[in-house]
Design a protein around this motif. Sequence first.
Motif, PDB file in Angstrom:
ATOM      1  N   ARG A  72       0.825  -1.205   0.000  1.00  0.00           N
ATOM      2  CA  ARG A  72       0.000   0.000   0.000  1.00  0.00           C
ATOM      3  C   ARG A  72       0.864   1.261   0.000  1.00  0.00           C
ATOM      4  O   ARG A  72       0.608   2.208  -0.744  1.00  0.00           O
ATOM      5  N   ARG A  73       1.910   1.272   0.810  1.00  0.00           N
ATOM      6  CA  ARG A  73       2.798   2.430   0.901  1.00  0.00           C
ATOM      7  C   ARG A  73       3.470   2.703  -0.443  1.00  0.00           C
ATOM      8  O   ARG A  73       3.520   3.844  -0.904  1.00  0.00           O
ATOM      9  N   LEU A  74       3.947   1.674  -1.089  1.00  0.00           N
ATOM     10  CA  LEU A  74       4.628   1.854  -2.371  1.00  0.00           C
ATOM     11  C   LEU A  74       3.681   2.290  -3.474  1.00  0.00           C
ATOM     12  O   LEU A  74       4.011   3.159  -4.279  1.00  0.00           O
ATOM     13  N   VAL A  75       2.499   1.692  -3.527  1.00  0.00           N
ATOM     14  CA  VAL A  75       1.555   2.034  -4.588  1.00  0.00           C
ATOM     15  C   VAL A  75       1.017   3.451  -4.392  1.00  0.00           C
ATOM     16  O   VAL A  75       0.854   4.191  -5.362  1.00  0.00           O
ATOM     17  N   ARG A  76       0.794   3.851  -3.162  1.00  0.00           N
ATOM     18  CA  ARG A  76       0.224   5.172  -2.918  1.00  0.00           C
ATOM     19  C   ARG A  76       1.249   6.299  -2.967  1.00  0.00           C
ATOM     20  O   ARG A  76       0.946   7.390  -3.430  1.00  0.00           O
ATOM     21  N   SER A  77       2.464   6.059  -2.454  1.00  0.00           N
ATOM     22  CA  SER A  77       3.403   7.175  -2.343  1.00  0.00           C
ATOM     23  C   SER A  77       4.709   6.967  -3.095  1.00  0.00           C
ATOM     24  O   SER A  77       5.574   7.830  -3.052  1.00  0.00           O
ATOM     25  N   GLY A  78       4.859   5.850  -3.773  1.00  0.00           N
ATOM     26  CA  GLY A  78       6.099   5.604  -4.500  1.00  0.00           C
ATOM     27  C   GLY A  78       6.134   6.296  -5.848  1.00  0.00           C
ATOM     28  O   GLY A  78       5.109   6.733  -6.377  1.00  0.00           O
ATOM     29  N   ARG A  79       7.330   6.420  -6.400  1.00  0.00           N
ATOM     30  CA  ARG A  79       7.488   6.953  -7.755  1.00  0.00           C
ATOM     31  C   ARG A  79       6.923   5.951  -8.735  1.00  0.00           C
ATOM     32  O   ARG A  79       6.983   4.741  -8.507  1.00  0.00           O
ATOM     33  N   ARG A  80       6.412   6.442  -9.879  1.00  0.00           N
ATOM     34  CA  ARG A  80       5.803   5.550 -10.860  1.00  0.00           C
ATOM     35  C   ARG A  80       6.581   5.576 -12.163  1.00  0.00           C
ATOM     36  O   ARG A  80       7.098   6.609 -12.557  1.00  0.00           O
ATOM     37  N   ALA A  81       6.599   4.434 -12.802  1.00  0.00           N
ATOM     38  CA  ALA A  81       7.138   4.333 -14.161  1.00  0.00           C
ATOM     39  C   ALA A  81       6.220   3.376 -14.902  1.00  0.00           C
ATOM     40  O   ALA A  81       5.907   2.285 -14.409  1.00  0.00           O
ATOM     41  N   ARG A  82       5.776   3.769 -16.090  1.00  0.00           N
ATOM     42  CA  ARG A  82       4.820   2.957 -16.836  1.00  0.00           C
ATOM     43  C   ARG A  82       5.442   2.442 -18.112  1.00  0.00           C
ATOM     44  O   ARG A  82       6.121   3.164 -18.825  1.00  0.00           O
ATOM     45  N   GLY A  83       5.189   1.178 -18.385  1.00  0.00           N
ATOM     46  CA  GLY A  83       5.576   0.558 -19.635  1.00  0.00           C
ATOM     47  C   GLY A  83       4.339   0.017 -20.319  1.00  0.00           C
ATOM     48  O   GLY A  83       3.221   0.202 -19.842  1.00  0.00           O
ATOM     49  N   SER A  84       4.540  -0.664 -21.427  1.00  0.00           N
ATOM     50  CA  SER A  84       3.396  -1.213 -22.142  1.00  0.00           C
ATOM     51  C   SER A  84       2.895  -2.517 -21.509  1.00  0.00           C
ATOM     52  O   SER A  84       1.750  -2.903 -21.721  1.00  0.00           O
ATOM     53  N   LEU A  85       3.738  -3.182 -20.718  1.00  0.00           N
ATOM     54  CA  LEU A  85       3.374  -4.461 -20.114  1.00  0.00           C
ATOM     55  C   LEU A  85       3.174  -4.381 -18.607  1.00  0.00           C
ATOM     56  O   LEU A  85       2.425  -5.175 -18.041  1.00  0.00           O
ATOM     57  N   THR A  86       3.871  -3.461 -17.964  1.00  0.00           N
ATOM     58  CA  THR A  86       3.823  -3.364 -16.510  1.00  0.00           C
ATOM     59  C   THR A  86       3.815  -1.913 -16.060  1.00  0.00           C
ATOM     60  O   THR A  86       4.195  -1.013 -16.801  1.00  0.00           O
ATOM     61  N   LEU A  87       3.407  -1.740 -14.825  1.00  0.00           N
ATOM     62  CA  LEU A  87       3.444  -0.449 -14.152  1.00  0.00           C
ATOM     63  C   LEU A  87       4.263  -0.674 -12.893  1.00  0.00           C
ATOM     64  O   LEU A  87       3.981  -1.590 -12.120  1.00  0.00           O
ATOM     65  N   GLY A 109      19.144  -0.987  -2.377  1.00  0.00           N
ATOM     66  CA  GLY A 109      18.508   0.191  -1.804  1.00  0.00           C
ATOM     67  C   GLY A 109      17.232   0.637  -2.480  1.00  0.00           C
ATOM     68  O   GLY A 109      16.948   1.826  -2.529  1.00  0.00           O
ATOM     69  N   LEU A 110      16.434  -0.311  -2.982  1.00  0.00           N
ATOM     70  CA  LEU A 110      15.215   0.049  -3.687  1.00  0.00           C
ATOM     71  C   LEU A 110      14.123  -0.968  -3.385  1.00  0.00           C
ATOM     72  O   LEU A 110      14.378  -2.169  -3.361  1.00  0.00           O
ATOM     73  N   ASP A 111      12.919  -0.478  -3.127  1.00  0.00           N
ATOM     74  CA  ASP A 111      11.731  -1.315  -2.988  1.00  0.00           C
ATOM     75  C   ASP A 111      10.868  -1.072  -4.221  1.00  0.00           C
ATOM     76  O   ASP A 111      10.606   0.078  -4.572  1.00  0.00           O
ATOM     77  N   VAL A 112      10.424  -2.141  -4.873  1.00  0.00           N
ATOM     78  CA  VAL A 112       9.675  -2.027  -6.127  1.00  0.00           C
ATOM     79  C   VAL A 112       8.456  -2.931  -6.077  1.00  0.00           C
ATOM     80  O   VAL A 112       8.545  -4.083  -5.637  1.00  0.00           O
ATOM     81  N   VAL A 113       7.319  -2.407  -6.533  1.00  0.00           N
ATOM     82  CA  VAL A 113       6.126  -3.211  -6.765  1.00  0.00           C
ATOM     83  C   VAL A 113       5.812  -3.106  -8.249  1.00  0.00           C
ATOM     84  O   VAL A 113       5.728  -2.014  -8.798  1.00  0.00           O
ATOM     85  N   LEU A 114       5.667  -4.248  -8.899  1.00  0.00           N
ATOM     86  CA  LEU A 114       5.343  -4.297 -10.320  1.00  0.00           C
ATOM     87  C   LEU A 114       3.925  -4.812 -10.495  1.00  0.00           C
ATOM     88  O   LEU A 114       3.580  -5.883  -9.988  1.00  0.00           O
ATOM     89  N   ARG A 115       3.109  -4.035 -11.202  1.00  0.00           N
ATOM     90  CA  ARG A 115       1.732  -4.424 -11.500  1.00  0.00           C
ATOM     91  C   ARG A 115       1.678  -4.809 -12.974  1.00  0.00           C
ATOM     92  O   ARG A 115       1.981  -3.997 -13.845  1.00  0.00           O
ATOM     93  N   ALA A 116       1.292  -6.048 -13.249  1.00  0.00           N
ATOM     94  CA  ALA A 116       1.183  -6.511 -14.631  1.00  0.00           C
ATOM     95  C   ALA A 116      -0.075  -5.950 -15.274  1.00  0.00           C
ATOM     96  O   ALA A 116      -1.142  -5.943 -14.666  1.00  0.00           O
ATOM     97  N   LEU A 117       0.070  -5.478 -16.496  1.00  0.00           N
ATOM     98  CA  LEU A 117      -1.064  -4.991 -17.268  1.00  0.00           C
ATOM     99  C   LEU A 117      -1.578  -6.120 -18.155  1.00  0.00           C
ATOM    100  O   LEU A 117      -0.861  -7.101 -18.411  1.00  0.00           O
ATOM    101  N   PRO A 118      -2.804  -6.041 -18.657  1.00  0.00           N
ATOM    102  CA  PRO A 118      -3.360  -7.136 -19.468  1.00  0.00           C
ATOM    103  C   PRO A 118      -2.506  -7.498 -20.685  1.00  0.00           C
ATOM    104  O   PRO A 118      -2.482  -8.657 -21.099  1.00  0.00           O
ATOM    105  N   SER A 119      -1.763  -6.559 -21.233  1.00  0.00           N
ATOM    106  CA  SER A 119      -0.920  -6.856 -22.396  1.00  0.00           C
ATOM    107  C   SER A 119       0.230  -7.803 -22.054  1.00  0.00           C
ATOM    108  O   SER A 119       0.810  -8.425 -22.946  1.00  0.00           O
ATOM    109  N   ALA A 120       0.555  -7.956 -20.775  1.00  0.00           N
ATOM    110  CA  ALA A 120       1.638  -8.855 -20.368  1.00  0.00           C
ATOM    111  C   ALA A 120       1.287 -10.316 -20.624  1.00  0.00           C
ATOM    112  O   ALA A 120       2.183 -11.159 -20.732  1.00  0.00           O
ATOM    113  N   ALA A 121       0.016 -10.627 -20.743  1.00  0.00           N
ATOM    114  CA  ALA A 121      -0.406 -12.011 -20.963  1.00  0.00           C
ATOM    115  C   ALA A 121       0.106 -12.552 -22.290  1.00  0.00           C
ATOM    116  O   ALA A 121       0.433 -13.733 -22.405  1.00  0.00           O
ATOM    117  N   ALA A 122       0.204 -11.697 -23.301  1.00  0.00           N
ATOM    118  CA  ALA A 122       0.636 -12.135 -24.625  1.00  0.00           C
ATOM    119  C   ALA A 122       2.132 -11.947 -24.848  1.00  0.00           C
ATOM    120  O   ALA A 122       2.655 -12.334 -25.889  1.00  0.00           O
TER     121      ALA A 122
END
Length: 112
Positions: free
Chosen positions: A15-30, A78-91
Motif C-alpha cells: 500500500r505504501r509503495l503504490v500510494r506514495s512511490g514513484r511511478r514508471a509505466r511501460g506497455s506491459l507493466t506499471l 537500496g530500492l523497494d519495487v512493486v510491479l503491477r502486470a497490465l493485461p498486455s503482459a499475458a501475450a
Amino acid sequence: MLAKANRIVSATDYRRLVRSGRRARGSLTLAYGHRSAPGAPLRMGVIVARNVGNAVVRNRVRRRIKAVGWALAQDVEGLDVVLRALPSAAAADFTQIDGEVRRLVGVLRERA
C-alpha cells in the motif's frame, strides 16, 4: 524464485509503495518504487490482477516477473519495487517482460 530478503510480503508495504512511490509505466507493466536504506537488498513485490487472464496465465506472468527480479537482485540495492502486470503482459514472451522490467527498475532507481 526471489529470496525471502528480496520479497515484499506485507500489505502495508504494498500500500505504501503504490500510494506514495514513484511511478514508471511501460506497455506491459506499471512499476512503483521507493528508496530504502543504502546498501539494503532490492525488495520486490508483484501484482497480477484477474484482468490479465485466467489463473494459468496470471501465474505464468508472475513467474516471469519474479525471474527477472531474481536476476536484478544481484545488481540493484537500496530500492523497494512493486510491479503491477497490465493485461498486455499475458501475450508477451519472457524477453519482452525482461527488457521492460529492467528498464522500469532502472528508471525508478534514477528517480527515487
